[in-house]
Motif scaffolding. Structure first.
Motif, PDB file in Angstrom:
ATOM      1  N   LYS A 195       1.046  -1.373  -0.350  1.00 29.39           N
ATOM      2  CA  LYS A 195      -0.097   0.095   0.131  1.00 29.39           C
ATOM      3  C   LYS A 195       1.152   1.708  -0.286  1.00 29.39           C
ATOM      4  CE  LYS A 195      -3.883  -1.747   1.899  1.00 29.39           C
ATOM      5  NZ  LYS A 195      -3.885  -3.362   1.872  1.00 29.39           N
ATOM      6  N   GLN A 196       0.217   2.111  -0.515  1.00 31.02           N
ATOM      7  CA  GLN A 196       0.912   3.965  -0.646  1.00 31.02           C
ATOM      8  C   GLN A 196       0.385   4.193   0.654  1.00 31.02           C
ATOM      9  OE1 GLN A 196      -0.330   4.647  -4.537  1.00 31.02           O
ATOM     10  NE2 GLN A 196       1.019   6.041  -4.243  1.00 31.02           N
ATOM     11  N   LEU A 197       0.891   5.008   1.491  1.00 35.06           N
ATOM     12  CA  LEU A 197       0.656   6.155   2.991  1.00 35.06           C
ATOM     13  C   LEU A 197      -0.171   7.474   2.549  1.00 35.06           C
ATOM     14  CD1 LEU A 197       2.834   5.257   5.696  1.00 35.06           C
ATOM     15  CD2 LEU A 197       0.468   3.831   5.100  1.00 35.06           C
ATOM     16  N   ASP A 198      -0.004   7.309   1.343  1.00 34.20           N
ATOM     17  CA  ASP A 198      -0.513   9.030   0.874  1.00 34.20           C
ATOM     18  C   ASP A 198      -0.160   9.155  -0.623  1.00 34.20           C
ATOM     19  OD1 ASP A 198       2.167  10.102   1.006  1.00 34.20           O
ATOM     20  OD2 ASP A 198       1.569  11.088   3.214  1.00 34.20           O
ATOM     21  N   LYS A 199      -0.294   9.788  -1.661  1.00 32.64           N
ATOM     22  CA  LYS A 199       0.000  10.452  -2.245  1.00 32.64           C
ATOM     23  C   LYS A 199       1.221  11.195  -3.066  1.00 32.64           C
ATOM     24  CE  LYS A 199      -3.360   8.492  -4.141  1.00 32.64           C
ATOM     25  NZ  LYS A 199      -3.750   7.098  -4.506  1.00 32.64           N
ATOM     26  N   ARG A 200       1.386  11.173  -2.232  1.00 33.75           N
ATOM     27  CA  ARG A 200       2.925  12.303  -2.505  1.00 33.75           C
ATOM     28  C   ARG A 200       4.162  10.853  -3.107  1.00 33.75           C
ATOM     29  NH1 ARG A 200       4.557  13.998   3.128  1.00 33.75           N
ATOM     30  NH2 ARG A 200       2.564  13.608   3.665  1.00 33.75           N
ATOM     31  N   ARG A 201       4.088  10.068  -2.511  1.00 34.60           N
ATOM     32  CA  ARG A 201       5.235   8.868  -3.008  1.00 34.60           C
ATOM     33  C   ARG A 201       4.627   8.049  -4.121  1.00 34.60           C
ATOM     34  NH1 ARG A 201       8.325   5.743   1.289  1.00 34.60           N
ATOM     35  NH2 ARG A 201       9.238   5.362  -0.475  1.00 34.60           N
ATOM     36  N   THR A 202       4.924   7.619  -5.320  1.00 33.44           N
ATOM     37  CA  THR A 202       4.118   6.625  -6.933  1.00 33.44           C
ATOM     38  C   THR A 202       4.154   4.832  -6.254  1.00 33.44           C
ATOM     39  OG1 THR A 202       5.928   7.103  -7.731  1.00 33.44           O
ATOM     40  CG2 THR A 202       4.758   8.249  -8.513  1.00 33.44           C
ATOM     41  N   GLU A 203       5.543   5.445  -5.254  1.00 35.18           N
ATOM     42  CA  GLU A 203       5.257   3.508  -5.288  1.00 35.18           C
ATOM     43  C   GLU A 203       4.796   3.166  -3.692  1.00 35.18           C
ATOM     44  OE1 GLU A 203       8.744   6.078  -2.818  1.00 35.18           O
ATOM     45  OE2 GLU A 203       8.091   6.258  -4.583  1.00 35.18           O
ATOM     46  N   GLN A 204       4.961   1.428  -3.475  1.00 39.01           N
ATOM     47  CA  GLN A 204       4.192   1.107  -2.494  1.00 39.01           C
ATOM     48  C   GLN A 204       5.116   0.335  -1.396  1.00 39.01           C
ATOM     49  OE1 GLN A 204       1.643  -1.394  -4.472  1.00 39.01           O
ATOM     50  NE2 GLN A 204       0.212  -0.743  -5.142  1.00 39.01           N
ATOM     51  N   PHE A 205       4.454  -0.087  -0.397  1.00 36.63           N
ATOM     52  CA  PHE A 205       5.935  -0.691   0.781  1.00 36.63           C
ATOM     53  C   PHE A 205       5.576  -2.319   0.131  1.00 36.63           C
ATOM     54  CE2 PHE A 205       4.023   1.925   4.726  1.00 36.63           C
ATOM     55  CZ  PHE A 205       5.682   2.155   4.742  1.00 36.63           C
ATOM     56  N   GLY A 206       6.569  -3.080   0.101  1.00 34.94           N
ATOM     57  CA  GLY A 206       7.132  -3.785  -0.401  1.00 34.94           C
ATOM     58  C   GLY A 206       6.341  -4.754   0.250  1.00 34.94           C
ATOM     59  N   VAL A 207       6.210  -5.884  -0.416  1.00 37.41           N
ATOM     60  CA  VAL A 207       5.250  -7.546   0.213  1.00 37.41           C
ATOM     61  C   VAL A 207       6.347  -8.613   0.356  1.00 37.41           C
ATOM     62  CG1 VAL A 207       3.113  -8.983  -0.351  1.00 37.41           C
ATOM     63  CG2 VAL A 207       3.421  -6.651  -0.604  1.00 37.41           C
ATOM     64  N   ALA A 208       6.000  -8.864   1.391  1.00 36.54           N
ATOM     65  CA  ALA A 208       6.939 -10.050   1.593  1.00 36.54           C
ATOM     66  C   ALA A 208       6.461 -11.259   2.335  1.00 36.54           C
ATOM     67  CB  ALA A 208       8.303  -9.686   2.522  1.00 36.54           C
ATOM     68  N   ASP A 209       6.465 -12.909   2.093  1.00 36.12           N
ATOM     69  CA  ASP A 209       5.288 -13.488   2.085  1.00 36.12           C
ATOM     70  C   ASP A 209       6.811 -14.442   3.025  1.00 36.12           C
ATOM     71  OD1 ASP A 209       3.084 -12.168   1.020  1.00 36.12           O
ATOM     72  OD2 ASP A 209       3.314 -13.547  -1.002  1.00 36.12           O
ATOM     73  N   ASN A 210       7.936 -14.264   3.086  1.00 36.68           N
ATOM     74  CA  ASN A 210       8.562 -15.467   3.573  1.00 36.68           C
ATOM     75  C   ASN A 210       9.836 -14.385   4.211  1.00 36.68           C
ATOM     76  OD1 ASN A 210       9.923 -16.229   1.035  1.00 36.68           O
ATOM     77  ND2 ASN A 210       8.122 -17.013   0.702  1.00 36.68           N
ATOM     78  N   LEU A 211      10.537 -15.276   4.834  1.00 34.29           N
ATOM     79  CA  LEU A 211      12.562 -14.625   4.827  1.00 34.29           C
ATOM     80  C   LEU A 211      13.282 -14.405   3.527  1.00 34.29           C
ATOM     81  CD1 LEU A 211      14.156 -13.972   6.618  1.00 34.29           C
ATOM     82  CD2 LEU A 211      15.245 -16.057   7.043  1.00 34.29           C
ATOM     83  N   ALA A 212      12.883 -15.443   2.298  1.00 40.62           N
ATOM     84  CA  ALA A 212      13.795 -14.990   1.087  1.00 40.62           C
ATOM     85  C   ALA A 212      13.058 -14.018   0.030  1.00 40.62           C
ATOM     86  CB  ALA A 212      13.488 -16.684   0.463  1.00 40.62           C
ATOM     87  N   ASP A 213      11.723 -13.481   0.225  1.00 41.49           N
ATOM     88  CA  ASP A 213      11.128 -12.262  -0.348  1.00 41.49           C
ATOM     89  C   ASP A 213      11.547 -10.706   0.698  1.00 41.49           C
ATOM     90  OD1 ASP A 213       9.391 -14.365  -1.161  1.00 41.49           O
ATOM     91  OD2 ASP A 213       7.645 -13.045  -0.156  1.00 41.49           O
ATOM     92  N   ILE A 214      12.136 -10.801   1.701  1.00 38.54           N
ATOM     93  CA  ILE A 214      12.866 -10.079   1.953  1.00 38.54           C
ATOM     94  C   ILE A 214      13.982  -9.749   1.812  1.00 38.54           C
ATOM     95  CG2 ILE A 214      13.829  -8.491   4.358  1.00 38.54           C
ATOM     96  CD1 ILE A 214      10.848 -10.828   5.804  1.00 38.54           C
ATOM     97  N   LEU A 215      14.795 -10.602   1.946  1.00 38.10           N
ATOM     98  CA  LEU A 215      16.365 -11.054   1.174  1.00 38.10           C
ATOM     99  C   LEU A 215      16.093 -10.566   0.327  1.00 38.10           C
ATOM    100  CD1 LEU A 215      17.796 -14.008   2.946  1.00 38.10           C
ATOM    101  CD2 LEU A 215      18.124 -12.110   3.388  1.00 38.10           C
ATOM    102  N   GLN A 216      14.945 -10.991  -1.742  1.00 33.83           N
ATOM    103  CA  GLN A 216      15.243 -10.384  -2.550  1.00 33.83           C
ATOM    104  C   GLN A 216      15.463  -9.769  -2.806  1.00 33.83           C
ATOM    105  OE1 GLN A 216      16.335 -12.198  -4.854  1.00 33.83           O
ATOM    106  NE2 GLN A 216      15.355 -10.999  -6.280  1.00 33.83           N
ATOM    107  N   PHE A 217      14.039  -8.705  -1.958  1.00 33.28           N
ATOM    108  CA  PHE A 217      13.549  -7.190  -1.683  1.00 33.28           C
ATOM    109  C   PHE A 217      15.321  -6.396  -1.724  1.00 33.28           C
ATOM    110  CE2 PHE A 217      12.659  -3.570   0.374  1.00 33.28           C
ATOM    111  CZ  PHE A 217      11.141  -2.468  -0.660  1.00 33.28           C
ATOM    112  N   LEU A 218      15.568  -6.975  -0.208  1.00 32.59           N
ATOM    113  CA  LEU A 218      16.167  -6.107   0.009  1.00 32.59           C
ATOM    114  C   LEU A 218      18.372  -5.835  -1.235  1.00 32.59           C
ATOM    115  CD1 LEU A 218      17.435  -7.079   3.528  1.00 32.59           C
ATOM    116  CD2 LEU A 218      16.139  -5.146   2.536  1.00 32.59           C
TER     117      LEU A 218
END
Length: 172
Positions: free
Chosen positions: A145-168
């Motif tokens: 999700k976005q908190l407001d319209k000041r940014r176009t991206e969203q918070f990243g989504v990680a369903d597991n530890l591997a997803d977190i590491l991939q995001f990083l």
């Protein structure tokens, strides 16, 4: 010129809200972050903060200085036993802003009001944030999700530890 290590801010529940499942995930997260060459910064107290630092110490890549605690108190003794570097701010919950300012990227796991404030600060500061979805709390509620319209991206989504590491790796 020497490249500075990335500081990963891990935010989430304190001792009163940290379940055993979240604590064990925190240990695995801390170990994995240090295995990947990151330095960890957080609020330095109990709960997930302690778990992540404990996991960091279990990594074969661990060296002193890998865990940085920015605590709300005046005295260093309040930090958990796995904190290598302790910064006693004496500013209470306002230290949440200092954690966000210090971190290059934020990983959010579960969390209540303190985590929500850190997520809002991170959003306003333009920091990359990845939210673990498997433990509820604000991290799950705000993932993707976005908190407001000041940014176009969203918070990243990680369903597991591997997803977190991939995001990083993608945002490093």
């Amino acid at each position: 010129m020497r490249k500075r290590k990335k500081l990963i801010g891990v935010i989430g529940p304190n001792a009163s809200a940290c379940t055993e499942e979240i604590y064990h995930f925190g240990i695995a997260l801390g170990k994995a972050l240090v295995d990947e060459g990151y330095v960890i910064v957080n609020g330095g107290m109990k709960g997930i903060m302690e778990a992540v630092f404990k996991g960091a110490h279990q990594s074969e890549a661990y060296t002193f200085g890998t865990t940085v605690a920015i605590i709300p108190h005046d005295e260093k003794e309040y930090a958990n036993e796995y904190a290598d570097i302790v910064i006693p701010t004496g500013i209470g919950i306002a230290r949440n802003q200092v954690i966000v300012n210090t971190a290059d990227i934020i990983v959010a796991v579960a969390g209540g009001a303190g985590t929500l404030s850190e997520l809002a600060f991170a959003w306003q500061k333009g920091k990359s944030v990845v939210c673990a979805t498997q433990f509820g709390g604000w991290a799950q509620a705000l993932a993707g999700k976005q908190l407001d319209k000041r940014r176009t991206e969203q918070f990243g989504v990680a369903d597991n530890l591997a997803d977190i590491l991939q995001f990083l790796k993608h945002n490093d």
